[in-house]
Design an enzyme around this catalytic site. Structure first.
Site, mmCIF file in Angstrom:
data_model
loop_
_atom_site.group_PDB
_atom_site.id
_atom_site.type_symbol
_atom_site.label_atom_id
_atom_site.label_comp_id
_atom_site.label_asym_id
_atom_site.label_seq_id
_atom_site.Cartn_x
_atom_site.Cartn_y
_atom_site.Cartn_z
ATOM 1 N N THR A 20 0.825 -1.207 0.000
ATOM 2 C CA THR A 20 0.000 0.000 0.000
ATOM 3 C C THR A 20 0.864 1.263 0.000
ATOM 4 O O THR A 20 2.011 1.239 0.476
ATOM 5 C CB THR A 20 -0.890 -0.017 1.272
ATOM 6 O OG1 THR A 20 -1.452 1.270 1.462
ATOM 7 C CG2 THR A 20 -0.097 -0.353 2.526
ATOM 8 N N ASP A 21 0.278 2.367 -0.466
ATOM 9 C CA ASP A 21 0.984 3.656 -0.391
ATOM 10 C C ASP A 21 1.045 4.177 1.047
ATOM 11 O O ASP A 21 1.778 5.122 1.328
ATOM 12 C CB ASP A 21 0.315 4.701 -1.311
ATOM 13 C CG ASP A 21 -1.148 4.983 -0.982
ATOM 14 O OD1 ASP A 21 -1.718 4.321 -0.091
ATOM 15 O OD2 ASP A 21 -1.730 5.878 -1.631
ATOM 16 N N GLU A 22 0.267 3.557 1.952
ATOM 17 C CA GLU A 22 0.207 4.084 3.325
ATOM 18 C C GLU A 22 1.542 3.932 4.060
ATOM 19 O O GLU A 22 1.769 4.591 5.071
ATOM 20 C CB GLU A 22 -0.946 3.426 4.098
ATOM 21 C CG GLU A 22 -2.260 3.638 3.367
ATOM 22 C CD GLU A 22 -3.522 3.335 4.162
ATOM 23 O OE1 GLU A 22 -3.498 3.393 5.396
ATOM 24 O OE2 GLU A 22 -4.549 3.059 3.508
ATOM 25 N N LYS A 66 2.416 -3.249 7.351
ATOM 26 C CA LYS A 66 2.671 -3.429 5.915
ATOM 27 C C LYS A 66 4.106 -3.009 5.578
ATOM 28 O O LYS A 66 4.779 -3.639 4.765
ATOM 29 C CB LYS A 66 1.674 -2.626 5.067
ATOM 30 C CG LYS A 66 0.242 -3.117 5.110
ATOM 31 C CD LYS A 66 0.030 -4.503 4.497
ATOM 32 C CE LYS A 66 0.182 -4.528 3.005
ATOM 33 N NZ LYS A 66 -0.228 -5.858 2.449
ATOM 34 N N TYR A 79 -1.676 -0.452 11.040
ATOM 35 C CA TYR A 79 -1.822 -1.109 9.735
ATOM 36 C C TYR A 79 -0.621 -0.799 8.838
ATOM 37 O O TYR A 79 0.046 -1.708 8.345
ATOM 38 C CB TYR A 79 -3.126 -0.656 9.056
ATOM 39 C CG TYR A 79 -3.173 -0.993 7.574
ATOM 40 C CD1 TYR A 79 -3.145 -2.322 7.127
ATOM 41 C CD2 TYR A 79 -3.230 0.018 6.600
ATOM 42 C CE1 TYR A 79 -3.185 -2.629 5.765
ATOM 43 C CE2 TYR A 79 -3.269 -0.285 5.239
ATOM 44 C CZ TYR A 79 -3.243 -1.601 4.830
ATOM 45 O OH TYR A 79 -3.265 -1.911 3.484
#
Ligand code: NAD
Ligand code: TYD
Length: 335
Positions: A124-126, A154, A150
């Site tokens: 993810t870009d997060e 990741k 989260y």
């Protein structure tokens, strides 16, 4: 080719299975999924009788099970989607995020190494943190700065994937993608929650001032990007994938309200998410230049298709909202 898809009963994994079985019908697919609250076998009805498709219920955090499946099945490729994926849940209880996203990913990497299996990791870009209004978009060189349990889990998984490439030579690729939307999106996330609440005549909870920004990508375009990386991506590399479609939550909400013929009185402003990342945006120049990928579905078209899908599939989301979807596995597999 025989592919292990983890998390194939979730939102993006099930879209990917539909995409792949249509495009490459002779490939064999094994879907390993724990069927957490987010796993729903009714996403996969169209493929469950396909002789090239097999479902295994199992936990990627179970190292013995993962080892056994790899030895028995002899995969050519892993496409790793399985994760705990909801930021709000990670704030309430991070434990499952550590187990699945970090320990589970590591079990898969170890088994892939033992069996010399090509590994694509869906991220993810997060992991890059939060952007200010005028900051340039994230790209492959942006330093990691995760801010929620989260995104931290990741990020840890991404680092392990890279470590297995650099240390052991495992053939890996990683994609860091922006927010997806489309069919089979679990109705706890912004778009499906708001669309289904409005279809039920309920209010929609907008966090804080509603001005946080996300870069939205229609899920099929994400599947195409992963396909391009699997087929032509450079081993050891990361690709940022985005929709080139930044919207504030309020802007996205207004579009949804308009498509459903509802007014802004349906919005309920609620307390903000703790540590809410203000803005995500992706610069997808690398995947465009190297793999000729770019989004094909505009935000307007994608949102219209998504709203229509939820209008036409009321039973699917009603069963989730009332909890009945979890009985499907029992009925189907007699367990
Ligand atoms: P999801 O929550 O809809 O689905 C996750 C799936 O993984 C479910 O089927 C669940 O049962 C399964 N799963 C969870 N824990 C497991 C375990 N321990 N063992 C086996 N299976 C397990 O998630 P999603 O939105 O489809 O996201 C898929 C992947 O894409 C995730 O890795 C996520 O980080 C990444 N991603 C998501 C988005 C997005 O906008 N949704 C954007 C970029 C990247
Ligand atoms: P979400 O769909 O949970 O994705 P993510 O947090 O991974 O980007 O949330 C998207 C945006 O919408 C995020 O800024 C939080 C906001 N949001 C709301 O305003 N209300 C809601 O009920 C939800 C679930 C999210």
């Amino acid at each position: 080719m025989k592919i292990l898809i983890t998390g194939g009963a979730g939102f993006i994994g099930s879209n990917f299975i539909h995409y792949w079985t249509k495009k490459y019908p002779s490939d064999a697919i094994v879907n390993l999924d724990k069927l957490t609250y987010a796993g729903n076998l009714s996403n996969l009805r169209a493929v469950e009788k396909n002789p090239n498709y097999k479902f295994i219920q199992g936990d990627i955090a179970d190292d013995k099970l993962v080892e056994k499946i790899f030895q028995e099945e002899q995969f050519n490729l892993v496409a790793h989607f399985a994760a705990e994926s909801h930021v709000d849940r990670s704030i309430l209880d991070p434990n499952a995020f550590i187990q699945t996203n970090i320990v589970g990913t590591h079990n898969l990497l170890r088994a892939a190494l033992q069996n010399k299996t090509r590994f694509h990791h869906v991220s993810t870009d997060e992991v890059f943190g939060s952007l200010g209004k005028t900051d340039p978009a994230f790209n492959e060189k942006t330093p990691y700065d995760p801010r929620s349990p989260y995104s931290a889990s990741k990020a840890a998984a991404d680092h392990l994937v890279r470590a297995y490439f650099h240390t052991y030579g495992l053939p890996v690729t990683i994609s860091n993608c922006s927010n997806n939307y489309g069919p089979y999106h679990f109705p706890e996330k912004l778009f499906p929650l708001f669309i289904t609440n409005l279809l039920e005549g309920k209010k929609i909870p907008l966090y804080g001032d509603g001005l946080s920004v996300r870069d939205w990508l229609y899920v099929e375009d994400h599947c195409r990007a992963i396909d391009a990386i699997i087929k032509s991506g450079k081993i050891g590399e990361t690709y940022c994938v985005g929709g080139n479609s930044e919207k504030s939550n309020r802007e996205a909400t207004d579009e949804i309200l308009k498509l459903l013929g509802k007014g802004e009185e349906m919005i309920e402003y609620v307390a903000d998410r703790p540590g809410h990342d203000h803005r995500y945006a992706i610069d997808a120049t690398k995947i465009k230049n190297e793999l000729n990928w770019e989004p094909t579905v505009s935000f307007e078209t994608g949102l219209q298709k998504t709203v229509e899908w939820f209008q036409n599939n009321e039973a699917w989301w009603m069963h989730i909202k009332n909890g009945e979807y979890q009985d499907y596995y029992k009925k189907q597999y007699g367990k």
